[in-house]
Design a protein around this motif. Structure first.
Motif, PDB file in Angstrom:
ATOM      1  N   GLU A  85     -11.022   0.450 -14.801  1.00 46.97           N
ATOM      2  CA  GLU A  85      -9.651   1.665 -14.479  1.00 46.97           C
ATOM      3  C   GLU A  85      -8.640   1.550 -13.453  1.00 46.97           C
ATOM      4  OE1 GLU A  85     -13.291   4.169 -14.245  1.00 46.97           O
ATOM      5  OE2 GLU A  85     -13.342   4.437 -16.915  1.00 46.97           O
ATOM      6  N   LEU A  86      -9.254   1.123 -11.964  1.00 44.36           N
ATOM      7  CA  LEU A  86      -8.115   1.406 -10.756  1.00 44.36           C
ATOM      8  C   LEU A  86      -7.246   0.361 -11.466  1.00 44.36           C
ATOM      9  CD1 LEU A  86      -7.542   1.501  -8.543  1.00 44.36           C
ATOM     10  CD2 LEU A  86      -9.230  -0.805  -7.576  1.00 44.36           C
ATOM     11  N   VAL A  87      -7.070  -1.371 -11.840  1.00 43.43           N
ATOM     12  CA  VAL A  87      -6.659  -2.128 -11.989  1.00 43.43           C
ATOM     13  C   VAL A  87      -5.111  -1.036 -13.278  1.00 43.43           C
ATOM     14  CG1 VAL A  87      -6.036  -4.087 -13.133  1.00 43.43           C
ATOM     15  CG2 VAL A  87      -7.786  -3.995 -11.623  1.00 43.43           C
ATOM     16  N   ARG A  95      -8.234   0.004   9.827  1.00 41.60           N
ATOM     17  CA  ARG A  95      -6.660   0.888  10.026  1.00 41.60           C
ATOM     18  C   ARG A  95      -6.197   1.348   8.450  1.00 41.60           C
ATOM     19  NH1 ARG A  95      -2.574  -3.200  12.771  1.00 41.60           N
ATOM     20  NH2 ARG A  95      -4.038  -4.573  14.134  1.00 41.60           N
ATOM     21  N   VAL A  96      -7.036   0.291   7.203  1.00 44.10           N
ATOM     22  CA  VAL A  96      -5.844   1.148   6.505  1.00 44.10           C
ATOM     23  C   VAL A  96      -7.319   2.367   5.872  1.00 44.10           C
ATOM     24  CG1 VAL A  96      -6.552   0.314   3.508  1.00 44.10           C
ATOM     25  CG2 VAL A  96      -5.919  -1.445   5.199  1.00 44.10           C
ATOM     26  N   LEU A  97      -8.744   2.141   5.749  1.00 42.44           N
ATOM     27  CA  LEU A  97      -9.009   3.372   5.569  1.00 42.44           C
ATOM     28  C   LEU A  97      -8.779   4.808   6.121  1.00 42.44           C
ATOM     29  CD1 LEU A  97     -12.575   2.863   4.796  1.00 42.44           C
ATOM     30  CD2 LEU A  97     -11.601   2.662   3.277  1.00 42.44           C
ATOM     31  N   PRO A  98      -8.539   4.657   7.136  1.00 41.89           N
ATOM     32  CA  PRO A  98      -7.888   6.931   7.560  1.00 41.89           C
ATOM     33  C   PRO A  98      -6.287   6.378   7.219  1.00 41.89           C
ATOM     34  CG  PRO A  98      -8.744   5.621   9.370  1.00 41.89           C
ATOM     35  CD  PRO A  98      -8.938   4.115   7.875  1.00 41.89           C
ATOM     36  N   TYR A  99      -5.226   5.644   6.901  1.00 44.30           N
ATOM     37  CA  TYR A  99      -4.734   5.670   6.253  1.00 44.30           C
ATOM     38  C   TYR A  99      -4.514   5.858   4.500  1.00 44.30           C
ATOM     39  CZ  TYR A  99       0.144   4.075   4.392  1.00 44.30           C
ATOM     40  OH  TYR A  99       1.522   4.097   3.841  1.00 44.30           O
ATOM     41  N   LEU A 100      -5.845   5.222   3.610  1.00 42.34           N
ATOM     42  CA  LEU A 100      -5.491   5.559   2.256  1.00 42.34           C
ATOM     43  C   LEU A 100      -5.731   7.307   2.121  1.00 42.34           C
ATOM     44  CD1 LEU A 100      -6.990   2.188   0.947  1.00 42.34           C
ATOM     45  CD2 LEU A 100      -5.493   3.624   0.758  1.00 42.34           C
ATOM     46  N   LYS A 101      -6.804   6.949   3.879  1.00 44.21           N
ATOM     47  CA  LYS A 101      -7.382   9.081   3.153  1.00 44.21           C
ATOM     48  C   LYS A 101      -6.317  10.231   3.285  1.00 44.21           C
ATOM     49  CE  LYS A 101     -13.023   7.782   4.601  1.00 44.21           C
ATOM     50  NZ  LYS A 101     -12.702   8.262   3.488  1.00 44.21           N
ATOM     51  N   ASP A 102      -5.388   9.575   4.376  1.00 44.02           N
ATOM     52  CA  ASP A 102      -4.525  10.557   4.839  1.00 44.02           C
ATOM     53  C   ASP A 102      -3.202  10.290   3.733  1.00 44.02           C
ATOM     54  OD1 ASP A 102      -4.918  10.841   7.145  1.00 44.02           O
ATOM     55  OD2 ASP A 102      -3.837   9.327   8.041  1.00 44.02           O
ATOM     56  N   MET A 103      -3.104   9.015   2.730  1.00 45.15           N
ATOM     57  CA  MET A 103      -2.326   9.479   1.811  1.00 45.15           C
ATOM     58  C   MET A 103      -3.248  10.397   0.383  1.00 45.15           C
ATOM     59  SD  MET A 103      -0.635   5.824  -0.811  1.00 45.15           S
ATOM     60  CE  MET A 103      -0.392   4.932   0.723  1.00 45.15           C
ATOM     61  N   THR A 104      -4.040  10.145   0.113  1.00 47.26           N
ATOM     62  CA  THR A 104      -5.321  10.907  -0.844  1.00 47.26           C
ATOM     63  C   THR A 104      -5.106  12.567  -0.265  1.00 47.26           C
ATOM     64  OG1 THR A 104      -6.826   9.306  -1.278  1.00 47.26           O
ATOM     65  CG2 THR A 104      -7.087  10.955  -1.981  1.00 47.26           C
ATOM     66  N   GLU A 105      -4.670  13.288   0.615  1.00 47.17           N
ATOM     67  CA  GLU A 105      -4.853  14.198   1.308  1.00 47.17           C
ATOM     68  C   GLU A 105      -3.550  14.605   0.589  1.00 47.17           C
ATOM     69  OE1 GLU A 105      -6.602  16.798   2.011  1.00 47.17           O
ATOM     70  OE2 GLU A 105      -8.079  15.566   1.723  1.00 47.17           O
ATOM     71  N   ARG A 106      -2.281  14.081   0.649  1.00 49.57           N
ATOM     72  CA  ARG A 106      -0.530  13.740   1.125  1.00 49.57           C
ATOM     73  C   ARG A 106      -1.279  14.469  -0.512  1.00 49.57           C
ATOM     74  NH1 ARG A 106       0.530  10.115   4.798  1.00 49.57           N
ATOM     75  NH2 ARG A 106       0.738   8.567   3.182  1.00 49.57           N
ATOM     76  N   ASP A 157       2.567   7.326  -4.949  1.00 45.97           N
ATOM     77  CA  ASP A 157       2.954   7.846  -5.766  1.00 45.97           C
ATOM     78  C   ASP A 157       2.566   8.109  -7.453  1.00 45.97           C
ATOM     79  OD1 ASP A 157       5.369   9.778  -4.906  1.00 45.97           O
ATOM     80  OD2 ASP A 157       6.720   8.432  -5.178  1.00 45.97           O
ATOM     81  N   SER A 158       0.949   6.602  -6.860  1.00 44.88           N
ATOM     82  CA  SER A 158       0.486   6.473  -7.509  1.00 44.88           C
ATOM     83  C   SER A 158      -1.324   7.519  -8.154  1.00 44.88           C
ATOM     84  CB  SER A 158      -0.089   4.771  -8.206  1.00 44.88           C
ATOM     85  OG  SER A 158       1.134   4.342  -8.706  1.00 44.88           O
ATOM     86  N   PRO A 159      -1.143   8.680  -9.179  1.00 46.02           N
ATOM     87  CA  PRO A 159      -2.189   9.645  -8.321  1.00 46.02           C
ATOM     88  C   PRO A 159      -3.296   8.364  -8.517  1.00 46.02           C
ATOM     89  CG  PRO A 159      -0.740  10.679  -9.896  1.00 46.02           C
ATOM     90  CD  PRO A 159      -0.754   8.794  -9.884  1.00 46.02           C
ATOM     91  N   LEU A 160      -4.313   9.137  -7.988  1.00 45.37           N
ATOM     92  CA  LEU A 160      -5.781   8.788  -7.651  1.00 45.37           C
ATOM     93  C   LEU A 160      -5.672   6.949  -7.083  1.00 45.37           C
ATOM     94  CD1 LEU A 160      -8.372   9.757  -8.114  1.00 45.37           C
ATOM     95  CD2 LEU A 160      -8.683   9.192 -10.511  1.00 45.37           C
ATOM     96  N   VAL A 161      -5.129   6.464  -7.431  1.00 47.26           N
ATOM     97  CA  VAL A 161      -4.755   4.643  -6.393  1.00 47.26           C
ATOM     98  C   VAL A 161      -5.364   4.553  -5.404  1.00 47.26           C
ATOM     99  CG1 VAL A 161      -3.726   2.976  -6.108  1.00 47.26           C
ATOM    100  CG2 VAL A 161      -3.556   3.694  -8.600  1.00 47.26           C
ATOM    101  N   LEU A 209       0.712  -1.018   0.113  1.00 50.35           N
ATOM    102  CA  LEU A 209      -0.115  -0.009   0.040  1.00 50.35           C
ATOM    103  C   LEU A 209       0.600   1.854   0.207  1.00 50.35           C
ATOM    104  CD1 LEU A 209      -3.176  -0.677   2.534  1.00 50.35           C
ATOM    105  CD2 LEU A 209      -2.921  -0.752  -0.406  1.00 50.35           C
ATOM    106  N   GLU A 210       2.041   1.147   0.502  1.00 59.28           N
ATOM    107  CA  GLU A 210       3.369   2.514   0.507  1.00 59.28           C
ATOM    108  C   GLU A 210       3.419   2.906  -0.619  1.00 59.28           C
ATOM    109  OE1 GLU A 210       6.158   4.300   3.167  1.00 59.28           O
ATOM    110  OE2 GLU A 210       6.951   2.462   2.510  1.00 59.28           O
TER     111      GLU A 210
END
Length: 331
Positions: free
Chosen positions: A301-303, A272-283, A241-245, A236-237
């Motif tokens: 389209e995600l794939v 645990r995952v959803l808060p982490y993904l939202k933080d990544m989106t904000e970044r 650098d993968s926009p929008l994923v 996940l980390e």
């Protein structure tokens, strides 16, 4: 089953860690035996045909990695592992499948239509299933094997079985499926065990987004149906650098069908995952990679947005090392 035609060049994928994959597959086969590699007598010829096709295909598709050997071409040299395999023709059943395991990363689940008009799983080499065992599927019909899968028998069974019976050897196709898993154990992920909980030392950045590239071919001589499975693992980390994923993965969990998401064990990790993904989106918004108001795409389209290069599985993650230390302290 959403699928699309497949170009034959896309049948087999070779990763930079091919040698690690083959060594890992060999370990699993030695430890698990018939749980991961087996063939019913009616499937033995198909195993031999699959091996012959692979030996013909690989040197043509990847000439720098594989080479035919012997005057009759009855052998193959895997240059990555520097193994020369001779006497390919004539091998059948499990013997042929074990040779396939020394050539490619892909698993091969095999099936055929029986006289009753239904498709049955008849064998295969499935060392990296992640969530099930070949021994649980062999000699079962599509319906029996998919009983645990939500909606499959009610909505998909008839069309899938019709497709598998009718498609021709020159009509290969492909599809994808996905899971989020907690370790590099491609044979059987920890999250799939009866405990089904994340270790307290498991950081969401070290979870993996697993995409299985599934390929479908019909063998021209034996009429065997080949389900190829190539797992693509992305930590996940590594989506930083993968926009929008990250936003797309969040949307999958927030708006996906609850029954399907429960089947995928989302309830185990999404806290645990959803808060982490939202933080990544904000970044990503702060860095200008995305605006934050884009229309979120569908899964296909995600794939397509996921980089083709996967995370190397050779080295353990920080979470894996932390869990190992914690377990050692408890001993």
């Amino acid at each position: 089953m959403s699928h699309q035609p497949m170009h034959i060049n896309d049948w087999i994928e070779i990763d930079k860690d091919l040698k690690w994959y083959i060594e890992e597959k060999t370990r699993v086969i030695n430890e698990q035996g018939e749980k991961v590699v087996d063939s019913l007598p009616e499937n033995d010829d198909a195993c031999g045909e699959l091996l012959e096709i692979l030996v013909d295909y690989l040197p043509k598709r990847f000439p720098t990695l594989f080479q035919r050997i012997n005057c009759e071409g009855d052998g193959i040299w895997n240059k990555v592992t520097d193994e020369r395999i001779e006497g390919v023709q004539g091998r059948k059943g499990v013997e042929a499948l074990k040779v396939c395991a020394r050539l490619v990363e892909d698993d091969f689940l095999m099936a055929r239509e029986r006289e009753d008009g239904h498709v049955y799983f008849t064998g295969g080499l499935v060392a990296f299933p992640g969530f099930y065992l070949l021994s649980e599927k062999i000699n079962k019909s599509l319906k029996e094997a998919h009983e645990p899968v939500p909606y499959f028998n009610q909505k998909l069974l008839l069309s899938v079985e019709r497709t598998l019976k009718r498609f021709k050897p020159n009509e290969p196709f492909e599809r994808t499926s996905w899971e989020i898993v907690d370790d590099r154990n491609l044979f059987f992920h920890n999250i799939a065990t009866t405990e089904r909980e994340l270790h307290e030392k498991q950081h969401p950045k070290d979870l993996f987004f697993r995409v299985d590239h599934q390929t479908f071919r019909k063998l021209p001589r034996s009429k065997g149906i080949i389900f190829g499975v190539h797992p693509i693992m992305k930590r996940l980390e590594d989506f930083e650098d993968s926009p929008l994923v990250p936003a797309l993965i969040s949307k999958l969990h927030e708006e996906g069908d609850k029954t399907l998401m429960d089947y995928k064990l989302a309830s185990v990790y999404q806290g645990r995952v959803l808060p982490y993904l939202k933080d990544m989106t904000e970044r990503q918004i702060q860095r200008g990679l995305i605006r934050g108001d884009e229309e979120v795409a569908r899964f296909r389209e995600l794939v397509e947005k996921i980089p083709s290069t996967q995370t190397s599985l050779v080295s353990p993650t920080e979470s894996e090392l932390a869990i190992k230390r914690a377990n050692k302290e408890l001993e």
